[in-house]
Write an enzyme that holds these catalytic residues in place. Structure first.
Site, mmCIF file in Angstrom:
data_model
loop_
_atom_site.group_PDB
_atom_site.id
_atom_site.type_symbol
_atom_site.label_atom_id
_atom_site.label_comp_id
_atom_site.label_asym_id
_atom_site.label_seq_id
_atom_site.Cartn_x
_atom_site.Cartn_y
_atom_site.Cartn_z
ATOM 1 N N SER A 95 15.126 9.770 -70.105
ATOM 2 C CA SER A 95 14.456 9.338 -68.879
ATOM 3 C C SER A 95 15.491 9.007 -67.815
ATOM 4 C CB SER A 95 13.597 8.106 -69.164
ATOM 5 O OG SER A 95 13.135 7.590 -67.935
ATOM 6 N N HIS A 114 13.036 13.715 -68.363
ATOM 7 C CA HIS A 114 11.829 12.932 -68.067
ATOM 8 C C HIS A 114 12.040 12.225 -66.725
ATOM 9 C CE1 HIS A 114 8.226 10.605 -69.293
ATOM 10 N NE2 HIS A 114 8.830 9.570 -68.730
ATOM 11 N N ASP A 172 10.294 9.723 -63.891
ATOM 12 C CA ASP A 172 9.241 8.719 -63.687
ATOM 13 C C ASP A 172 8.953 8.530 -62.207
ATOM 14 O OD1 ASP A 172 8.702 7.634 -66.418
ATOM 15 O OD2 ASP A 172 10.869 7.321 -66.348
ATOM 16 N N MET A 175 6.696 6.308 -59.604
ATOM 17 C CA MET A 175 5.888 5.080 -59.501
ATOM 18 C C MET A 175 5.510 4.829 -58.049
ATOM 19 S SD MET A 175 8.244 2.636 -61.865
ATOM 20 C CE MET A 175 8.878 3.189 -63.449
ATOM 21 N N HIS A 200 6.331 12.217 -65.184
ATOM 22 C CA HIS A 200 5.399 11.169 -65.599
ATOM 23 C C HIS A 200 4.928 10.452 -64.335
ATOM 24 C CE1 HIS A 200 4.999 7.069 -67.944
ATOM 25 N NE2 HIS A 200 3.839 7.515 -67.495
ATOM 26 N N MET A 254 3.121 7.763 -62.550
ATOM 27 C CA MET A 254 2.505 6.432 -62.647
ATOM 28 C C MET A 254 1.978 6.089 -61.260
ATOM 29 S SD MET A 254 5.368 4.716 -65.063
ATOM 30 C CE MET A 254 6.491 6.063 -64.777
ATOM 31 N N MET A 266 2.240 5.405 -74.131
ATOM 32 C CA MET A 266 3.180 4.399 -73.621
ATOM 33 C C MET A 266 3.370 3.326 -74.685
ATOM 34 S SD MET A 266 4.276 5.336 -70.756
ATOM 35 C CE MET A 266 5.358 3.923 -70.549
ATOM 36 N N GLY A 294 6.260 0.853 -65.788
ATOM 37 C CA GLY A 294 6.752 0.245 -64.548
ATOM 38 C C GLY A 294 8.237 -0.070 -64.579
ATOM 39 N N GLY A 350 12.084 0.249 -67.033
ATOM 40 C CA GLY A 350 12.839 0.668 -68.207
ATOM 41 C C GLY A 350 13.366 -0.549 -68.940
ATOM 42 N N GLY A 351 13.898 -0.333 -70.118
ATOM 43 C CA GLY A 351 14.596 -1.394 -70.839
ATOM 44 C C GLY A 351 13.717 -2.450 -71.484
ATOM 45 N N ASP A 389 6.903 6.993 -75.047
ATOM 46 C CA ASP A 389 7.760 6.560 -73.935
ATOM 47 C C ASP A 389 7.804 5.042 -73.875
ATOM 48 O OD1 ASP A 389 9.120 6.360 -71.521
ATOM 49 O OD2 ASP A 389 7.469 7.139 -70.297
ATOM 50 N N GLY A 390 9.024 4.493 -74.016
ATOM 51 C CA GLY A 390 9.216 3.057 -73.848
ATOM 52 C C GLY A 390 9.828 2.401 -75.071
ATOM 53 N N GLY A 391 11.049 1.914 -74.928
ATOM 54 C CA GLY A 391 11.701 1.195 -76.017
ATOM 55 C C GLY A 391 12.059 2.057 -77.215
ATOM 56 N N GLY A 409 15.261 6.137 -72.279
ATOM 57 C CA GLY A 409 16.005 5.817 -71.066
ATOM 58 C C GLY A 409 17.256 5.037 -71.385
HETATM 59 C C1 DX5 Z 1 8.577 3.158 -67.971
HETATM 60 C C2 DX5 Z 1 8.931 4.600 -67.918
HETATM 61 C C3 DX5 Z 1 9.884 5.052 -68.960
HETATM 62 C C4 DX5 Z 1 11.223 4.351 -68.961
HETATM 63 C C5 DX5 Z 1 11.602 4.224 -70.398
HETATM 64 O O1 DX5 Z 1 7.510 2.923 -67.132
HETATM 65 O O2 DX5 Z 1 7.781 5.412 -68.051
HETATM 66 O O3 DX5 Z 1 10.062 6.459 -68.945
HETATM 67 O O4 DX5 Z 1 12.234 5.018 -68.272
HETATM 68 O O5 DX5 Z 1 12.745 3.473 -70.463
HETATM 69 P P1 DX5 Z 1 13.305 2.879 -71.829
HETATM 70 O O6 DX5 Z 1 13.541 4.048 -72.752
HETATM 71 O O7 DX5 Z 1 14.555 2.198 -71.396
HETATM 72 O O8 DX5 Z 1 12.261 1.939 -72.364
HETATM 73 ZN ZN ZN Z 2 8.073 7.617 -68.353
#
Ligand code: DX5
Ligand code: ZN
Length: 215
Positions: free
Chosen positions: A7, A32, A34, A36, A65, A67, A136, A141, A143-144, A174-176, A196
């Site tokens: 990401s 990927h 994102d 927003m 993606h 959002m 998700m 919204g 990362g991290g 996607d996420g963590g 990410g």
């Molecule tokens: C969050 C995004 C993710 C984000 C994931 O809203 O959709 O794609 O970049 O980041 P990590 O892998 O750090 O959780």
């Molecule tokens: Zn994403």
């Protein structure tokens, strides 16, 4: 074999070309991206000019993606930019069936995404139409964030629905995502791992991508 989609939200935006070239030379399958809108999620990320710049440098498919609220408004825009996959949120799209078909008719792969609180059974009527389902595993919204463990169950349920019906959509998470939970996610039925911070905060990002790929 599953795919890995780093990401770009976690990339260094001051050195975006450098980071994209790193991904071009790595075992990453997709990039990927994102988007927003500050409304569907409480944050902004990047807009059209930056996605165009990413497209110019990337040698791999862009997995977008969205959002954003009412994502159907932007289907032709992202087709023009050169997206390969366009994923919209179930929660943001009133006319999901129409939107998914607009995406497919424009020649992109169509994905639908679920927030952590949205159950997979709600997707049943749309599953024959989608190319990808994005689960998700954090609240979208930022990362991290830490992986929400209830996501395993959702992925297993979705995978059973897929196997029972003989559908061939991809399951993306996607996420963590990190090198510890990735093997469990693939075992649960994930086909595309988004990562990410795990990639971009690593001391050796290409090696981390290789680890995620060679599970
Ligand atoms: C969050 C995004 C993710 C984000 C994931 O809203 O959709 O794609 O970049 O980041 P990590 O892998 O750090 O959780
Ligand atoms: Zn994403």
């Amino acid at each position: 074999m599953h795919l890995v989609a780093p990401s770009l939200l976690a990339a260094d935006f001051g050195n975006l070309q450098r980071d994209i070239e790193m991904l071009n030379a790595s075992e990453a399958d997709w990039l990927h991206v994102d988007i927003m809108d500050g409304l569907f999620v409480p944050n902004f990320s990047i807009g059209t000019p930056v996605v165009q710049a990413i497209r110019r440098h990337a040698k791999k498919p862009l997995d977008i993606h969205l959002m954003v609220t009412d994502p159907g408004r932007y289907v032709s825009l992202f087709k023009k930019i050169g997206a390969s996959t366009l994923t919209v949120h179930y929660e943001a799209c009133t006319h999901l069936h129409r939107c998914i078909h607009q995406i497919k008719e424009s020649g992109m792969k169509a994905g639908v995404c679920l927030n952590p609180h949205t159950p997979v059974h709600l997707l049943e009527p749309i599953l024959p139409d989608v190319d990808l389902v994005l689960i998700m595993s954090v609240n979208p919204g930022y990362g991290g964030q830490s992986f929400i463990s209830g996501s395993y169950d959702k992925i297993r349920k979705l995978n059973s629905m897929k196997q029972e019906s003989g559908y061939d959509f991809l399951i993306e998470v996607d996420g963590g995502v990190d090198t510890e939970n990735a093997p469990l996610l693939v075992e649960a039925g994930v086909n595309v791992l988004v990562a990410g911070n795990t990639v971009f905060s690593a001391s050796d990002p290409p090696e981390t991508i290789r680890q995620l790929k060679n599970i």
